[in-house]
Each structure stands twice: as C-alpha cells, then as structure tokens.
Design a protein around this motif. Sequence first.
Motif, mmCIF file in Angstrom:
data_model
loop_
_atom_site.group_PDB
_atom_site.id
_atom_site.type_symbol
_atom_site.label_atom_id
_atom_site.label_comp_id
_atom_site.label_asym_id
_atom_site.label_seq_id
_atom_site.Cartn_x
_atom_site.Cartn_y
_atom_site.Cartn_z
ATOM 1 N N GLY A 126 0.816 -1.202 0.000
ATOM 2 C CA GLY A 126 0.000 0.000 0.000
ATOM 3 C C GLY A 126 0.852 1.255 0.000
ATOM 4 N N VAL A 127 0.434 2.246 -0.785
ATOM 5 C CA VAL A 127 1.206 3.497 -0.890
ATOM 6 C C VAL A 127 1.254 4.204 0.460
ATOM 7 C CG1 VAL A 127 1.240 5.783 -1.951
ATOM 8 C CG2 VAL A 127 0.745 3.763 -3.339
ATOM 9 N N PHE A 128 0.125 4.239 1.164
ATOM 10 C CA PHE A 128 0.078 4.908 2.468
ATOM 11 C C PHE A 128 1.097 4.279 3.422
ATOM 12 C CE2 PHE A 128 -1.492 5.351 6.820
ATOM 13 C CZ PHE A 128 -1.750 6.714 6.886
ATOM 14 N N ASP A 129 1.118 2.948 3.451
ATOM 15 C CA ASP A 129 2.031 2.254 4.372
ATOM 16 C C ASP A 129 3.491 2.557 4.049
ATOM 17 O OD1 ASP A 129 -0.116 1.144 5.620
ATOM 18 O OD2 ASP A 129 -0.098 -0.691 4.424
ATOM 19 N N ILE A 130 3.838 2.521 2.755
ATOM 20 C CA ILE A 130 5.239 2.775 2.373
ATOM 21 C C ILE A 130 5.651 4.186 2.760
ATOM 22 C CG2 ILE A 130 6.893 2.958 0.476
ATOM 23 C CD1 ILE A 130 5.314 1.011 -1.102
ATOM 24 N N VAL A 131 4.775 5.151 2.453
ATOM 25 C CA VAL A 131 5.143 6.551 2.689
ATOM 26 C C VAL A 131 5.291 6.829 4.185
ATOM 27 C CG1 VAL A 131 4.322 8.934 2.514
ATOM 28 C CG2 VAL A 131 4.219 7.424 0.529
ATOM 29 N N VAL A 132 4.346 6.351 4.976
ATOM 30 C CA VAL A 132 4.434 6.586 6.420
ATOM 31 C C VAL A 132 5.670 5.877 6.993
ATOM 32 C CG1 VAL A 132 3.313 6.135 8.643
ATOM 33 C CG2 VAL A 132 1.982 7.027 6.737
ATOM 34 N N PHE A 133 5.957 4.670 6.491
ATOM 35 C CA PHE A 133 7.112 3.913 6.973
ATOM 36 C C PHE A 133 8.425 4.616 6.630
ATOM 37 C CE2 PHE A 133 10.324 0.614 5.879
ATOM 38 C CZ PHE A 133 10.560 0.131 7.152
ATOM 39 N N THR A 134 8.601 4.966 5.357
ATOM 40 C CA THR A 134 9.876 5.578 4.963
ATOM 41 C C THR A 134 10.052 6.966 5.582
ATOM 42 O OG1 THR A 134 8.849 6.359 2.924
ATOM 43 C CG2 THR A 134 10.128 4.355 2.772
ATOM 44 N N THR A 135 8.937 7.710 5.684
ATOM 45 C CA THR A 135 9.033 9.041 6.298
ATOM 46 C C THR A 135 9.452 8.918 7.756
ATOM 47 O OG1 THR A 135 7.150 9.659 4.947
ATOM 48 C CG2 THR A 135 7.829 11.219 6.590
ATOM 49 N N SER A 136 8.897 7.935 8.434
ATOM 50 C CA SER A 136 9.232 7.741 9.845
ATOM 51 C C SER A 136 10.709 7.402 9.999
ATOM 52 C CB SER A 136 8.400 6.600 10.438
ATOM 53 O OG SER A 136 7.039 6.909 10.375
ATOM 54 N N VAL A 137 11.205 6.491 9.167
ATOM 55 C CA VAL A 137 12.599 6.061 9.304
ATOM 56 C C VAL A 137 13.553 7.196 8.928
ATOM 57 C CG1 VAL A 137 14.354 4.427 8.521
ATOM 58 C CG2 VAL A 137 12.022 3.633 8.901
ATOM 59 N N LEU A 138 13.312 7.849 7.791
ATOM 60 C CA LEU A 138 14.209 8.933 7.363
ATOM 61 C C LEU A 138 14.180 10.098 8.348
ATOM 62 C CD1 LEU A 138 13.521 8.941 3.524
ATOM 63 C CD2 LEU A 138 15.715 8.488 4.598
ATOM 64 N N GLY A 139 12.975 10.466 8.791
ATOM 65 C CA GLY A 139 12.847 11.572 9.738
ATOM 66 C C GLY A 139 13.577 11.262 11.037
ATOM 67 N N SER A 140 13.379 10.057 11.531
ATOM 68 C CA SER A 140 14.029 9.664 12.790
ATOM 69 C C SER A 140 15.544 9.608 12.633
ATOM 70 C CB SER A 140 13.527 8.283 13.234
ATOM 71 O OG SER A 140 12.140 8.299 13.393
ATOM 72 N N ALA A 141 15.999 9.154 11.483
ATOM 73 C CA ALA A 141 17.438 9.007 11.269
ATOM 74 C C ALA A 141 18.141 10.363 11.179
ATOM 75 C CB ALA A 141 17.698 8.201 10.000
ATOM 76 N N PHE A 142 17.568 11.289 10.433
ATOM 77 C CA PHE A 142 18.332 12.494 10.071
ATOM 78 C C PHE A 142 17.894 13.795 10.737
ATOM 79 C CE2 PHE A 142 18.981 9.776 6.209
ATOM 80 C CZ PHE A 142 20.334 9.580 6.401
ATOM 81 N N LEU A 143 16.660 13.852 11.197
ATOM 82 C CA LEU A 143 16.177 15.142 11.701
ATOM 83 C C LEU A 143 17.056 15.725 12.811
ATOM 84 C CD1 LEU A 143 12.472 16.022 12.243
ATOM 85 C CD2 LEU A 143 14.177 16.767 13.865
ATOM 86 N N PRO A 144 17.376 14.968 13.863
ATOM 87 C CA PRO A 144 18.222 15.560 14.917
ATOM 88 C C PRO A 144 19.591 16.008 14.394
ATOM 89 C CG PRO A 144 17.170 13.555 15.700
ATOM 90 C CD PRO A 144 16.941 13.612 14.220
ATOM 91 N N SER A 145 20.160 15.236 13.471
ATOM 92 C CA SER A 145 21.482 15.610 12.943
ATOM 93 C C SER A 145 21.415 16.913 12.146
ATOM 94 C CB SER A 145 22.035 14.493 12.060
ATOM 95 O OG SER A 145 22.251 13.343 12.834
ATOM 96 N N TYR A 146 20.367 17.080 11.321
ATOM 97 C CA TYR A 146 20.257 18.322 10.551
ATOM 98 C C TYR A 146 19.949 19.520 11.451
ATOM 99 C CZ TYR A 146 20.483 16.089 5.939
ATOM 100 O OH TYR A 146 20.906 15.418 4.820
ATOM 101 N N VAL A 147 19.077 19.324 12.429
ATOM 102 C CA VAL A 147 18.715 20.442 13.314
ATOM 103 C C VAL A 147 19.903 20.828 14.197
ATOM 104 C CG1 VAL A 147 17.221 21.148 15.236
ATOM 105 C CG2 VAL A 147 16.246 19.915 13.290
ATOM 106 N N CYS A 148 20.532 19.837 14.821
ATOM 107 C CA CYS A 148 21.670 20.137 15.709
ATOM 108 C C CYS A 148 22.871 20.668 14.923
ATOM 109 C CB CYS A 148 22.083 18.888 16.494
ATOM 110 S SG CYS A 148 20.835 18.374 17.688
ATOM 111 N N ALA A 149 22.948 20.338 13.647
ATOM 112 C CA ALA A 149 24.074 20.808 12.824
ATOM 113 C C ALA A 149 24.169 22.324 12.818
ATOM 114 C CB ALA A 149 23.932 20.286 11.389
ATOM 115 N N VAL A 150 23.037 23.000 12.942
ATOM 116 C CA VAL A 150 23.065 24.464 12.899
ATOM 117 C C VAL A 150 22.701 25.118 14.229
ATOM 118 C CG1 VAL A 150 22.665 24.657 10.422
ATOM 119 C CG2 VAL A 150 20.697 24.496 11.957
ATOM 120 N N TRP A 151 22.182 24.335 15.171
ATOM 121 C CA TRP A 151 21.707 24.954 16.402
ATOM 122 C C TRP A 151 22.496 24.554 17.649
ATOM 123 C CZ3 TRP A 151 18.661 29.028 16.639
ATOM 124 C CH2 TRP A 151 17.814 29.306 15.564
ATOM 125 N N TRP A 152 23.278 23.468 17.605
ATOM 126 C CA TRP A 152 23.943 22.996 18.827
ATOM 127 C C TRP A 152 25.413 22.727 18.553
ATOM 128 C CZ3 TRP A 152 24.216 17.693 21.486
ATOM 129 C CH2 TRP A 152 24.545 17.849 22.849
#
Lengths: 44, 521
Positions: free
Chosen positions: B391-417
């Motif tokens: 299902g498209v919904f399942d793939i998108v929610v799954f990949t978004t969750s994994v990519l967001g969890s993997a990279f979001l803190p690194s990108y945010v902290c890269a400029v703020w911490w």
Amino acid sequence: MLGLPSATAWVVIGFPVFWLVYTIIFLIVSRGWKKEAGDKEVEE
Amino acid sequence: MSPIVLIFLVLYYAIVVGIGFWAVRKGGAKNMEGYLLGGRQVGPLVTALTLQSTSMSGYMFLGAGSAGYTTGYWAIWYAAGDIGGGVVNLSIIGRRMRKVSKIMGSLTSIEYLENRYPHAATRLIAGILSVFFLYFYVLAQFIAGGKGMALVTGLPYWAALTIAVVIIMIYTFLGGYFAVAYTDFFQSLVMVIGVVWILTAALSAVGGWTEANAKLAEIDPTYLSIWGKDLQYQGQWGEVAGAVLIFSVGYMGWPHVVTRHLAMTNPQTARMAGLYSTLWNLLFVTSPYIVGILAILILPELDDPEMAIFSVAGKLLPGAVTGIVMAAIMAAIMSTADSILLQVGTIASRDIFYRFIKPDASDKHMVWVSRILILVMGAIGFVIALLQPPGVFDIVVFTTSVLGSAFLPSYVCAVWWKKANTPGAIASMVGGALTAFFWESIGLASATATHPMLAGLVISFILIIVVSLATQKSSPVKEHIIKTMDEAAKLGPIPKGMIASMDTNLTSESKGVSDSLNGDK
C-alpha cells in the motif's frame, strides 16, 4: 460547526489558523534576514 | 480512454519535458554547483513550490484519499501537521543550512552531513540509509503511477505500470536540479488546480460539507470523530503526536527535501519561501483527505480505498476536467519521483561510489555508474511493484518515519547545537533509523500506543545529546565548525575568506547531460 463534533471542528479549523499565525510571526521575527539578500551574501 | 483525457495528458507531458529542456539549457548543468544545486540561484517562489511538490508525492492522491476513506476524520491529523511542514523546515533550518553549506562548500545533503560531522562513516551510513529508504519511496511513486494509469486508461496494471515507470525514468534522465525545480514549480500549480477542482465537484455532489457530515453520521457517527472509525485510536496521544509530527517536522530529516535549502539564491530566500509554502499548503494539503472522506458517500462500495480520488474524479468530472485531474495526479507522482531518483543517483554515485569505491573514476565512468544505478533500481522497483505492490500509504508513512528519525536531529543540531559531534550524529542516525524501522514489526507500536515516528525521534534526539556530551573530550567539535556555526548565527554577509574553495569542474552527471543535449553521445 460544519456538522462536526466540536473536537473535530477545532482540529479542522484550528490547525490551519495556527500555521497561518506561525508564518506571520516568522515573517515578523525574520525581518533582519534581508541583510543577506542578493549580492550582500558574501563580503566584497 | 477518452480522447480528451489523452490530449490533456500528452499536453501535460510535453510541457513538463519542454520546461526540463529549457531549464537544462538555461544553465542548470554548467558546473558541479549548477548541476546539483541549480547554481544556488533558485528564488523563494520556486524554492517553496519545489519543496512542497517534492514532499507531497502520489501519496496525497492515493494514500491520503485512502486514509480519509477508511478512517474518516482521524486522517485530518496528518494534514494538520503537513500544512506547517514547509514553513517549519524553512524557518528552523533553512537560512542557517544554506549559509553553512555555502561556507563549507557542501553540494549534497549527505556531503553536508560529512562536512559538519567529519568522518567517512558519517557519509557512508547516511548515504546507505538514504539510498535504501528513498528507494522505497520511489517504489511508492511507481505503484501510484501504475494504479492511476490503469484506472484512467483501462489498461491492465502491468501495462500501465510499465508506461508509468518508463515515463518517470525518461524524465529523470533529463537530470539536473534546475530542471527538476522548475518542472516541480509547474507541476505544483497543476496539482492545486486539480485537487481544488475535484474537491469542488465532490462537495457539490454530496450537497455541501455540512450536509455530507450529516449523511456520514447516519452511516457511522465515528467517521466524524477525531479518534477514527470505531474510535480505534481513542486516547492514543502517542499515535496523534506521531501523525502530526511526521509531516510537520519530519521533512527536516529528508535528504532530498533539505537539498532545497542548499539551492536557495541566498539565506533570506527562506523567509518568503516560508510564506509561499504555507499559502500553497492551505490550498492543497487538506483537500485530498476530505475528498477521501466524501468518497464514503459517493462510492460506498469501493474495492480499493487507494482508488478513492481517482474513482471520484472518474465518476463526477467530465472528460476534459478528468484529464486535468489525471495530469495533477501524475504531476504529484513525477515531481517526487524525479527529485528522489536524481538524489538517489547522486548519493549512490557521488557520495558512495566516487567517495569510497573509485575516487579516480573518470567523468564518462561516473555518468554510466549513475545511469546504470538508476536503471537497476528502476527495474527492481518495477518488479516489486508488479509482483506484490504494498500500500502506498504504508510505504510513505514507513519511509518518512525512518528517514525523519534518522536524520532530523542531525540536521537540526548541525546548525543549532555546537556540541553536536560526529559520534553523537552517527549514534543518532543509526539508533533513530533502527527504532523507527523495528518499532511496528516487534509489536511496540500497539503495546505502547506510540507512533514509530515519535519513538524514533525521541530515541534519535536522546542519542545525539547523550553521546555528544559523553564524547566531548575524545571527539571535540573542530574549531572551523564552531566558527562556521557562529557565522551562520549572525545576520550579514559571509567574510570572503571563510568560503571553501570549490571544484568548479563539470561533474560526471552534468557533463553527461550536456553531452546528451549536444548530441555528443
């Protein structure tokens, strides 16, 4: 509102309003960013 | 298929390809910075709309409609966060990321991570994670394109999938960020026109929004509940938080989306781009979910909920308008697929093959590595989409969750911490990705009533903070990075001496595109 339960109506209407307000505040807070526009990005 | 629909589709493809060629000839492939970032000459309106159309994808026409159709107003939680996704991204990391990348000479979002968290492992881990999960995302676009084409044309799924994949692959071969950004701009306008049109027709067919809600309440009052049909998510605030966060802050962890920051004309471009993003989202984001909900009334016996929006369009709209809506749907799919394929090809060839396997690869060699990788990935994706399409919904929610969890803190902290260091970033990327990846499959999502996105983000943030603090002595943040962050925090021009010297040679990819356009190959 719109025949929806009040909690649902709050989510449907409230979140767009919240993001609009967030954007307006962002525009106000970031007025100083114009100092980095165009050819002002890097010192001559 | 109606000849009018066919004419609109052909016209749409012709315009998109025309814009692509115009953009490439205009200067998108002159040098490395030109090819990968459009020469950092993309203004606020195009930045906003390429960011939005790349983020949205075929998910909005299949997954969002399906979510509305199956869960009722629960699906609105996803839209509630999504409306602010662009402005959150641009306001929190846009300006600083643009400035840091300029100072450090980063040309890809993965290279940026290695420059900020200097170690080969940063690039290797980030590159592999990106290629793997972005690839899943492309797979979702293939399935969306195949299903859509099948419904509208009446062709069997395999034939429609073949056409959809071939069109996407050919289009991607145009390459170059400038081409992608400007075609995305056009496609975003088509998407808004299409979705507003279909929403208007659906509301008209059911007698207006209030009337539709009254009819839904007669069928099942829980459709109107914010806790979902049959109140299946009642009291599950962990699920609610995940649904809101996934598309509001989640985009800050997507390598192909944050690349838009690197390509802005200047740091202050983020300001007006934030405004345009919000305005576009207000018009677009909620509509597909609402159409999915209205489809419960319009098409109560629908076999495949992912076909809700396509089916409503086919039932309610005249041929010419169906053509525009179909073009809008293909626009959503293609604007994402081209960006991701370009990103995956770049990461696989430049960030992995060139960086780790064959640093002395010639331009010609690199062109073929990039193209072969895209072809192989396209072929494997085609087979998976053909044999067992998830299902498209399942793939998108799954990949978004994994990519967001993997990279979001690194990108945010890269400029703020300033204390965020290499071990912290690597632990965060690996830990966040693993948490989001396994959270659902080992049963923790249902046991804790917590969305994988929320769990992954919490773990990822904890890891970058704890590991960075614990390793400050053994792995201090380098002085030039601290200076760069200080400079990014200031408002004003970058001192000339701080800009990294950059290789302005033609990249293999850009040379390949130029050669192709000039008929040299």
